[in-house]
Design an enzyme around this catalytic site. Structure first.
Site, PDB file in Angstrom:
ATOM      1  N   HIS A  67      54.729  56.765  -3.259  1.00  0.00           N
ATOM      2  CA  HIS A  67      54.818  58.084  -2.883  1.00  0.00           C
ATOM      3  C   HIS A  67      56.298  59.017  -3.279  1.00  0.00           C
ATOM      4  CE1 HIS A  67      50.317  58.036  -0.824  1.00  0.00           C
ATOM      5  NE2 HIS A  67      50.572  56.878  -0.927  1.00  0.00           N
ATOM      6  N   LEU A  68      55.960  59.981  -4.515  1.00  0.00           N
ATOM      7  CA  LEU A  68      57.029  60.048  -5.366  1.00  0.00           C
ATOM      8  C   LEU A  68      57.294  61.418  -4.169  1.00  0.00           C
ATOM      9  CD1 LEU A  68      57.351  58.588  -8.114  1.00  0.00           C
ATOM     10  CD2 LEU A  68      59.167  57.618  -6.064  1.00  0.00           C
ATOM     11  N   ARG A  69      56.396  62.080  -4.481  1.00  0.00           N
ATOM     12  CA  ARG A  69      56.121  63.189  -3.667  1.00  0.00           C
ATOM     13  C   ARG A  69      56.640  64.381  -4.875  1.00  0.00           C
ATOM     14  NH1 ARG A  69      53.033  61.107  -0.109  1.00  0.00           N
ATOM     15  NH2 ARG A  69      54.340  60.059   1.982  1.00  0.00           N
ATOM     16  N   ASN A  99      48.329  61.981  -5.215  1.00  0.00           N
ATOM     17  CA  ASN A  99      48.832  63.164  -3.819  1.00  0.00           C
ATOM     18  C   ASN A  99      50.180  64.093  -3.887  1.00  0.00           C
ATOM     19  OD1 ASN A  99      50.168  61.071  -2.807  1.00  0.00           O
ATOM     20  ND2 ASN A  99      48.887  61.138  -0.947  1.00  0.00           N
ATOM     21  N   ASP A 157      44.120  57.810  -3.540  1.00  0.00           N
ATOM     22  CA  ASP A 157      44.946  57.086  -2.586  1.00  0.00           C
ATOM     23  C   ASP A 157      45.388  58.169  -1.399  1.00  0.00           C
ATOM     24  OD1 ASP A 157      46.276  55.330  -0.560  1.00  0.00           O
ATOM     25  OD2 ASP A 157      47.858  56.375  -1.227  1.00  0.00           O
ATOM     26  N   HIS A 184      42.096  53.135  -1.651  1.00  0.00           N
ATOM     27  CA  HIS A 184      41.971  53.347  -0.445  1.00  0.00           C
ATOM     28  C   HIS A 184      41.219  53.349   0.692  1.00  0.00           C
ATOM     29  CE1 HIS A 184      44.530  55.700   2.709  1.00  0.00           C
ATOM     30  NE2 HIS A 184      42.966  55.965   3.590  1.00  0.00           N
ATOM     31  N   HIS A 237      46.562  48.570   0.247  1.00  0.00           N
ATOM     32  CA  HIS A 237      47.307  48.015   0.980  1.00  0.00           C
ATOM     33  C   HIS A 237      45.940  47.133   2.467  1.00  0.00           C
ATOM     34  CE1 HIS A 237      45.070  52.382   1.510  1.00  0.00           C
ATOM     35  NE2 HIS A 237      46.481  52.838   0.826  1.00  0.00           N
ATOM     36  N   ASP A 310      53.355  51.265  -0.416  1.00  0.00           N
ATOM     37  CA  ASP A 310      53.070  52.481   0.238  1.00  0.00           C
ATOM     38  C   ASP A 310      54.096  53.135   0.978  1.00  0.00           C
ATOM     39  OD1 ASP A 310      51.165  54.291   0.725  1.00  0.00           O
ATOM     40  OD2 ASP A 310      50.393  53.138   2.334  1.00  0.00           O
ATOM     41  N   HIS A 314      58.047  60.945   4.634  1.00  0.00           N
ATOM     42  CA  HIS A 314      57.583  62.096   5.147  1.00  0.00           C
ATOM     43  C   HIS A 314      58.846  62.976   6.083  1.00  0.00           C
ATOM     44  CE1 HIS A 314      53.336  62.076   4.760  1.00  0.00           C
ATOM     45  NE2 HIS A 314      53.711  61.221   5.383  1.00  0.00           N
TER      46      HIS A 314
END
Ligand code: DOR
Ligand code: ZN
Length: 433
Positions: A67-69, A99, A157, A184, A237, A310, A314
């Site tokens: 997740h690179l955001r 996402n 995901d 997912h 996962h 994964d 955060h």
């Protein structure tokens, strides 16, 4: 001599996935971004020499689940910090989940990610497009258009695709474009907002849990649809013993199924949640010892194709709150290799199997190039010091976020040099200076 030529001297060259598996001490020459020669001692006149005696030289690691955001949540991570973290972890290719904000459910977003990653120019970034528009599980995203933009798989995901009819259509589309569908796997009616695994630990500490069958029930459903439609199905996962058994059986039946496991599900159990440390809150949740053992067994016997991190950054805003309110996810890119090397050192996991699960395994699962050191292939490489002590501390993490329960721990073994297309993108000891 081409000024770009590089000779990596005297390393242990390990390429377990190659047509002819390789485990030899010698030199490897890179020219114009490709591996051009492997031999005992190569002519030092022809290229810049980097001494890697006592170190391992393996294909660049590949992570199918990051997740690179960016776009939208750059306060947690962005493409530059995320790819820097990847390079520091030995990864040369990462696939990023859709996402983001906005969701990567259309070609314009896919192209923004691809372009930004090229500008930053650290590791290869291969986007995964959404299955449904805005991850809502209602209508399919524009898969054909995103494929043109460069996606390598589709996934919602962070959320499962609950609607079986939509999943069927996703498979049919994906089959046309030869894209893997990444699930997912979580039946939301069974998981019911549980924050951790449902079992003895959740009962003891009074946190609402979600049962292991929330995952395996979804995988069982999906496998029935895969059998009906065809299409490449990849379980993200995997965290439970039952899921491993289902995938093992599906593979035996010849279904086009692959799956991944995270380092944290291999290393930790739900006991780690006992102290309400929100850094141990992940989705799917950390499971029981029996699940952990089944995951390891699945990885060893090849039921599990690859290790994927994964990586889920955060900020304190999402994590410094009560366990049940915290966002799920932990960092993975910089801790994956040391955690897996620990299994190798303990003798639990064969080093060749570990390397395949981080290189050729993921490459094959998504049909990506790389994952081999064969002469003629692109020079995406990772040099590992298997004994190097490595203390996980927030100051030295390249990632923008610090949400890992491994902070303060000293592990052994890490990447010391990462090379993408012949270019050094991470150099821990300044060997190239
Ligand atoms: O722990 C997780 N974090 N699991 C997911 O599926 C999503 C991810 C995230 O985006 O933070
Ligand atoms: Zn997920």
């Amino acid at each position: 001599m081409d000024p770009g030529d590089l000779v990596l001297r005297g390393g242990r060259i390990l390429d377990p996935a190659a047509g002819k598996p390789l485990d030899t001490v010698g030199d490897l020459r890179i020219s114009a971004g490709r591996i051009v020669e492997i031999g005992r001692v190569l002519d030092p006149q022809r290229g810049r020499v980097i001494d890697i005696t006592d170190l391992w030289l393996v294909p660049g690691l590949i992570d199918l689940h990051v997740h690179l955001r960016e776009p939208g949540q750059e306060y947690k991570e962005d493409i530059e910090t995320g790819t820097r973290a990847a390079a520091a972890g030995g990864f040369t290719t990462i696939c990023c989940m859709p996402n983001t904000k906005p969701v990567n459910d259309q070609r314009t977003v896919t192209e923004v990610i691809v372009r930004r990653a090229r500008e930053v120019g650290i590791v290869r970034v291969r986007p995964i497009g959404a299955i449904s528009q805005n991850l809502e599980g209602k209508a399919l995203a524009d898969i054909a258009d995103m494929k043109e933009g460069g996606i390598v798989a589709i996934s919602d995901d962070g959320r499962p695709v609950m609607n079986a009819g939509l999943m069927r259509r996703a498979y049919e589309y994906a089959r046309t474009f030869d894209l893997p569908v990444v699930q997912h796997a979580e039946d939301l009616d069974l998981s019911e907002g549980g924050s951790m695994n449902e079992g003895a630990v959740s009962t003891r500490i009074g946190i609402r849990g979600q049962p292991a069958c929330a995952e395996s029930a979804m995988v069982a459903r999906d496998l029935e649809i895969v059998e009906w439609t065809g299409a490449r199905y990849h379980v993200a996962h995997v965290s439970t013993a039952r899921t491993v058994a289902l995938v093992r059986d599906a593979k035996r039946r010849g279904l086009p199924v692959t799956c991944e496991v995270t380092p944290h599900h291999l290393v930790l159990t739900d006991e780690a949640c006992s102290h309400y440390d929100t850094r141990t809150k992940v989705m799917p949740p950390l499971r029981t010892l029996a699940d952990q053992e089944a995951l390891l067994e699945g990885l060893i016997d090849g039921t599990i194709d690859c290790i994927a991190t994964d990586h889920a950054p955060h900020s304190p805003v999402e994590k410094d709150v009560e366990f049940e309110c915290a966002a799920p996810g932990m960092l993975g890119l910089e801790t994956a290799l040391p955690l897996i090397l620990d299994f190798v050192r303990m003798g639990t996991l064969d080093e060749k199997r570990a390397i395949i699960a981080l290189t050729g395994g993921p490459a094959r699962a998504f049909g990506l190039p790389g994952g081999t050191l064969a002469v003629g292939s692109v020079a995406d490489l990772c040099v590992i010091d298997p004994e190097r002590p490595f203390t996980i501390d927030s100051e030295h993490l390249a990632s923008k976020s610090k949400n890992t329960p491994f902070l303060g721990q000293t592990l052994a073994g890490r990447a010391v040099l990462t090379i993408v297309e012949g270019k050094v993108v991470f150099d821990l000891d300044g060997r190239l200076r």
